[in-house]
Design a protein around this motif. Sequence first.
Motif, PDB file in Angstrom:
ATOM      1  N   TYR A 194      13.415 117.833  87.063  1.00 23.15           N
ATOM      2  CA  TYR A 194      12.098 118.673  87.341  1.00 23.15           C
ATOM      3  C   TYR A 194      10.946 117.527  87.574  1.00 23.15           C
ATOM      4  O   TYR A 194       9.979 117.786  87.990  1.00 23.15           O
ATOM      5  N   PHE A 252      10.797 116.362  90.747  1.00 26.00           N
ATOM      6  CA  PHE A 252      10.121 117.161  91.771  1.00 26.00           C
ATOM      7  C   PHE A 252       8.710 117.333  91.359  1.00 26.00           C
ATOM      8  O   PHE A 252       7.880 117.524  92.708  1.00 26.00           O
ATOM      9  N   PHE A 253       8.085 117.188  90.277  1.00 27.03           N
ATOM     10  CA  PHE A 253       6.782 117.242  89.889  1.00 27.03           C
ATOM     11  C   PHE A 253       5.990 116.124  90.629  1.00 27.03           C
ATOM     12  O   PHE A 253       4.831 116.188  90.974  1.00 27.03           O
ATOM     13  N   LEU A 260      14.671 118.280  81.335  1.00 33.47           N
ATOM     14  CA  LEU A 260      13.434 118.154  82.069  1.00 33.47           C
ATOM     15  C   LEU A 260      13.551 117.072  83.308  1.00 33.47           C
ATOM     16  O   LEU A 260      12.656 117.259  84.309  1.00 33.47           O
ATOM     17  N   GLN A 280      21.136 124.990  84.681  1.00 31.52           N
ATOM     18  CA  GLN A 280      20.403 124.074  85.607  1.00 31.52           C
ATOM     19  C   GLN A 280      20.884 124.557  87.089  1.00 31.52           C
ATOM     20  O   GLN A 280      20.271 124.532  88.066  1.00 31.52           O
ATOM     21  N   LEU A 285      16.705 127.351  94.207  1.00 32.43           N
ATOM     22  CA  LEU A 285      15.855 126.366  94.877  1.00 32.43           C
ATOM     23  C   LEU A 285      16.527 125.915  96.104  1.00 32.43           C
ATOM     24  O   LEU A 285      15.668 125.675  97.486  1.00 32.43           O
TER      25      LEU A 285
END
Length: 543
Positions: free
Chosen positions: A364, A367-368, A361, A444, A451
């Motif tokens: 990400y 990015f969050f 996690l 990943q 992406l």
Amino acid sequence: MSAQESSGWILKILDRFRGLIVKAGADYDMLRRILQMKLLMDSRRIPIVLASNRNREEQDKNWFVRSLWLYGVMGVFLAPLIAISDPMYMMPMSILAGVLMFFIMTSMISDFSTVLLDVRDRSILMTKPLHERTVGMARSIHAGIYLILLTGALSAASLVTGLIMHGIGFFFIFAVELILMNMLILVSTSMVYLLILKYGDGEKLKDLINFVQIGLSAMLAIGYQFVIRSFDLLGFQVVFTPAWWQVLLPPVWYAAPFEWLLGDRGEGGWVLFLAGLAVLVPLILMLVYVRYIPSFELYLEKLTHSDAGSGKVRNRLDRVVSRWISRSSVEQACFRLSSSMLRNEREFKLKVYPSLALSMLLPYLFFFSLRGQPLADIRASNSFYVLYTMLFMIVAVVLMLRFSGKPKAFWLFQSAPMQSLAPLYYGALKAFAVKMFLPLFTVQMVVFLVLFGLRVLPDLFVMLLTGTMLIPLTAKAFLRRPPFSEAFSVGQAGDGWIIFLFFFIIGAFGGIHFAISLIPFGIWIYLLLLLFINGLAWTKLYK
């Protein structure tokens, strides 16, 4: 401090709560005796097979208590949040509470769940005229003691800073909240396990517990991002923005009492409601849990049952893979044994799987945090370097490879006609690489290719080879005991400095990667170099 001394002052503090424990329906004298024995045994879990060179004085020390200084050092870095918490308390105290809950909850899931779910003493205790409530409360208090010690070490610097800068009122509120915070974490985790134990059975129950722990870790990491989103930056002032979903964020609850009692009471009604949740929810959950402790103890019996015969297909697959990646028959056997241990060792999974979930996690979450930034800008950036954070799983797993639920079985390797333990090291490390690291990192890589596009494919292979290189190098540097040779202890906090050091090691490799990418054809040269180092590390490092 010896085990008797450390457990002695803990039990003296517990004596002050004798009346409360008796009112809860437990036999205090028996509970105290059980707890005394559990604390004594905790100090003797680490040196099992390979600790014959340790003297008696070293064996009689509580290693978790001795390692609390590390958490104290980490807590020093949290103290500056106290310094900026005036007059606006909500944001810094929410962040501080979120960080503390993150450390406490992850320790609860990975280290102290084994204390709550330990069934090894039932064969002795439950044959005696003891009520389940007494045994269950001893189990919960046992886990709670370690959580409080951990919390005290983490928050010591913050408590002292708050006392100096904001006075005795701040110190008192913070101390009470830390107790409520531990109560919430311990009881909520126990209630989740109670539901799982009630509706699960056998080996499936053990797997379900692992999945729930992974889910709790993921929720914890994601929830921290929502804490940040409770605030807006207007000019140079941070403004608290009320929202209904803050009811689901305990860190915001524990910041509300400071804002209500010491701050400017902005959004007073909503802040008071959140402050009420910080007090009422742990107390209500505690009352409910005490009511159901006998049921919890009854359902724990299910953990002693297992489903036999599952895994024959996997065993055949392990044989095929072992022949492909190992040349000697001894190393192939060690690979199959290690694969079985990684897959079936319940205590190992309890401690490692949540760390694997967090490592998946972490990229990400970066990015969050980039809210408002267009996707096109992210795709064109170098944000893919954040995938290096996933390599933290390497040190987390490698350090755990030395533990086993049955460490005394290690004498088989010592009595076997093996020239050295190198095949065991290589077998265990290859099992981790094949069974855990490569599958997760491949997932990943696929996501990052979607992406960022094919332009990052060479960079992703650099990160992959860096990870496979670090597995044997990390083991050579930090895995001082052979795999599966030590018993699981309550919180391997003494390894924390290694994880802290690994943070800089990973950052250094990321910096080297970025610097080489600026050189024409540098990435391809670096790839060849990593391939060469991998070949040496996986063949020549252990002899």
